[in-house]
Motif scaffolding. Structure first.
Motif, PDB file in Angstrom:
ATOM      1  N   TYR A 124       5.884  13.198  -0.347  1.00 26.14           N
ATOM      2  CA  TYR A 124       6.445  11.938  -0.636  1.00 26.14           C
ATOM      3  C   TYR A 124       5.353  10.649  -0.599  1.00 26.14           C
ATOM      4  O   TYR A 124       4.513  10.965   0.037  1.00 26.14           O
ATOM      5  CB  TYR A 124       7.187  11.654   0.952  1.00 26.14           C
ATOM      6  N   THR A 125       5.572   9.767  -1.343  1.00 27.31           N
ATOM      7  CA  THR A 125       4.799   8.628  -1.472  1.00 27.31           C
ATOM      8  C   THR A 125       5.699   7.379  -0.570  1.00 27.31           C
ATOM      9  O   THR A 125       6.521   6.940  -1.181  1.00 27.31           O
ATOM     10  CB  THR A 125       4.400   8.230  -2.785  1.00 27.31           C
ATOM     11  N   LEU A 126       5.018   6.796   0.520  1.00 27.72           N
ATOM     12  CA  LEU A 126       5.708   5.914   1.152  1.00 27.72           C
ATOM     13  C   LEU A 126       5.028   4.722   0.654  1.00 27.72           C
ATOM     14  O   LEU A 126       3.970   4.357   1.045  1.00 27.72           O
ATOM     15  CB  LEU A 126       5.654   6.197   2.711  1.00 27.72           C
ATOM     16  N   MET A 155       0.767  -1.303   0.093  1.00 25.81           N
ATOM     17  CA  MET A 155       0.045  -0.052  -0.018  1.00 25.81           C
ATOM     18  C   MET A 155       0.908   1.272   0.037  1.00 25.81           C
ATOM     19  O   MET A 155       1.819   1.306   0.492  1.00 25.81           O
ATOM     20  CB  MET A 155      -0.895   0.123   1.198  1.00 25.81           C
ATOM     21  N   GLU A 156       0.419   2.399  -0.469  1.00 28.59           N
ATOM     22  CA  GLU A 156       1.119   3.518  -0.251  1.00 28.59           C
ATOM     23  C   GLU A 156       0.324   4.639   0.587  1.00 28.59           C
ATOM     24  O   GLU A 156      -0.681   4.526   0.799  1.00 28.59           O
ATOM     25  CB  GLU A 156       1.113   4.098  -1.711  1.00 28.59           C
ATOM     26  N   LEU A 157       1.182   5.310   1.124  1.00 25.54           N
ATOM     27  CA  LEU A 157       0.707   6.430   2.011  1.00 25.54           C
ATOM     28  C   LEU A 157       1.639   7.807   1.522  1.00 25.54           C
ATOM     29  O   LEU A 157       2.649   8.036   1.446  1.00 25.54           O
ATOM     30  CB  LEU A 157       1.291   6.426   3.605  1.00 25.54           C
ATOM     31  N   LYS A 158       0.632   8.694   1.029  1.00 29.90           N
ATOM     32  CA  LYS A 158       1.064  10.154   0.702  1.00 29.90           C
ATOM     33  C   LYS A 158       1.265  10.828   1.865  1.00 29.90           C
ATOM     34  O   LYS A 158       0.235  11.115   2.712  1.00 29.90           O
ATOM     35  CB  LYS A 158       0.304  10.663  -0.429  1.00 29.90           C
ATOM     36  N   VAL A 159       2.437  11.455   2.114  1.00 29.14           N
ATOM     37  CA  VAL A 159       2.662  12.387   3.202  1.00 29.14           C
ATOM     38  C   VAL A 159       3.160  13.856   2.583  1.00 29.14           C
ATOM     39  O   VAL A 159       4.120  13.805   1.727  1.00 29.14           O
ATOM     40  CB  VAL A 159       3.875  11.767   3.990  1.00 29.14           C
ATOM     41  N   ILE A 160       2.837  14.750   3.269  1.00 27.65           N
ATOM     42  CA  ILE A 160       3.231  16.075   2.778  1.00 27.65           C
ATOM     43  C   ILE A 160       3.965  16.668   4.004  1.00 27.65           C
ATOM     44  O   ILE A 160       3.305  16.957   5.133  1.00 27.65           O
ATOM     45  CB  ILE A 160       2.089  17.247   2.428  1.00 27.65           C
TER      46      ILE A 160
END
Length: 107
Positions: free
Chosen positions: A12-14, A1-6
């Motif tokens: 960033y896409t983790l 899965m991906e987590l987008k973080v600002i």
């Protein structure tokens, strides 16, 4: 899965392997038990953190992990967030120390 973080102006896409999300349930449950007793969120004490509060609390730990380039801890914190909020779209992390000012966006 991906987590987008600002963080500030950077996005960033983790990428978090599903195996971490599925395999760390006991760790995540322990984290929840720790937060069950309340948590200091910046200047405010939150006696009963909601799911969104917990996402922000763990997001703050994720921010620290990213700043310290601790990729293993960062992956685990991102996995916790995805396990508790699978419909999260993006997490904007506050860098001023006010955990409650972080923002959670859902799909």
């Amino acid at each position: 899965m991906e987590l987008k973080v600002i963080i500030d102006q950077d996005e960033y896409t983790l990428n978090v392997p599903d195996e971490i999300i599925a395999g760390a349930g006991e760790v995540f449950d322990r984290m929840d038990r720790d937060m069950d007793g309340g948590w200091q969120m910046g200047r405010d004490w939150v006696a009963e953190p909601s799911v969104e509060d917990r996402i922000k609390i763990v997001g703050d730990k994720l921010l620290t992990a990213l700043e310290q380039e601790d990729h293993n801890l960062g992956r685990v914190m991102a996995a916790y967030i995805l396990s508790r909020a699978p419909h999260i779209d993006c997490l904007r992390l506050d860098t001023s120390g006010e955990v409650s000012s972080s923002e959670v966006y859902y799909r």
